[in-house]
Enzyme design. Sequence first.
Site, PDB file in Angstrom:
ATOM      1  N   ASP A  36       0.870  -1.179   0.000  1.00 28.32           N
ATOM      2  CA  ASP A  36       0.000   0.000   0.000  1.00 28.32           C
ATOM      3  C   ASP A  36       0.908   1.229   0.000  1.00 28.32           C
ATOM      4  OD1 ASP A  36      -3.238   0.129   0.963  1.00 28.32           O
ATOM      5  OD2 ASP A  36      -2.154   2.031   1.005  1.00 28.32           O
ATOM      6  N   TYR A 155     -13.714   6.888 -13.158  1.00 26.70           N
ATOM      7  CA  TYR A 155     -13.767   5.619 -12.410  1.00 26.70           C
ATOM      8  C   TYR A 155     -14.418   4.528 -13.260  1.00 26.70           C
ATOM      9  CZ  TYR A 155     -14.583   2.512  -8.388  1.00 26.70           C
ATOM     10  OH  TYR A 155     -14.595   1.441  -7.512  1.00 26.70           O
ATOM     11  N   THR A 190     -16.623   0.931   3.026  1.00 24.94           N
ATOM     12  CA  THR A 190     -15.188   1.102   3.320  1.00 24.94           C
ATOM     13  C   THR A 190     -14.869   2.600   3.311  1.00 24.94           C
ATOM     14  OG1 THR A 190     -14.368   1.255   1.055  1.00 24.94           O
ATOM     15  CG2 THR A 190     -14.740  -0.980   1.911  1.00 24.94           C
TER      16      THR A 190
END
Length: 248
Positions: A36, A155, A190
């Site tokens: 990450d 996106y 999330t």
Amino acid sequence: MDLQGKTALVTGAASGIGRAVALLYGQHGAKVMVSDIDEEQGRQVVAELQATGAEARFYKADVGDPAQCHQLVQETVAAFGTLDVACNNAGITGELSLTADYSLEGWQKIINVNLNSVFFCLKYELEVMLKQGHGSIINMSSILGQVGTPTLAGYVTAKHGVVGLTQTAAQEYAAQGIRINAVGPGYIDTPLLGAFSAETKAGLVALHPIGRLGTSEEVAELVIWLSSEKASFVTGSYYPVDGGYLAR
Ligand SMILES: NC(=O)c1ccc[n+]([C@@H]2O[C@H](COP(=O)([O-])OP(=O)(O)OC[C@H]3O[C@@H](n4cnc5c(N)ncnc54)[C@H](O)[C@@H]3O)[C@@H](O)[C@H]2O)c1
């Protein structure tokens, strides 16, 4: 879903879906490379994995940079000896604008982080898996890899691209023992949804016939199955995990 002794790499593994996938890989016996840009949270995931007895390492890589993707794959092989499974998951929401208002910088950023990144990782993962003669790769798309939605042109385009790339590469390498699939989550609760207001989030619930948003763990279960030998005849597919979103 025995992943005992296999090496699994997860990008965007410090949070949300990637974190859940990394933890579940560990539960199923895999050695996990957690990657990450968020080092603090990423190392936290490694600590959680190690606390359960799993072998895990952290490597910081920005998936928008091909050199860092290459290094990530090399570090994984150096640490664990193989690369059996990879989940190319890191992603962002990007700019929320109508198409005519979408900034050029915003467009380039979302395509780089959500689409180019998957190509970069895939390219270097394949190099290793082709030498081994086996591997399973899961690319994180979205329901928005199948349908459009206003204000998310970048996106949506990136996630459609991930599906096309998956279908193409899967055909190219199926005979060499490498399976490549895409997963399409509905809206999952999330930190990624932090880009939306509470009101918008409530409206999103109504788009899922199941009547709620999904959890990261529900997406991780599908990823683990696709990663495992249980899915030995599955390649080039796009699997939604979306509470019925696409069925409407
Ligand atoms: N949450 C949803 O509703 C949803 C729905 C469909 C698909 N997805 C996809 O699932 C994936 C994971 O999303 P999430 O909801 O878990 O989000 P999240 O924000 O919880 O986690 C994403 C992780 O990716 C990392 N990241 C961001 N940019 C990066 C970069 N350039 N290099 C490396 N790491 C980077 C972040 O630091 C973060 O840890 C994304 O590809 C997202 O598009 C999410």
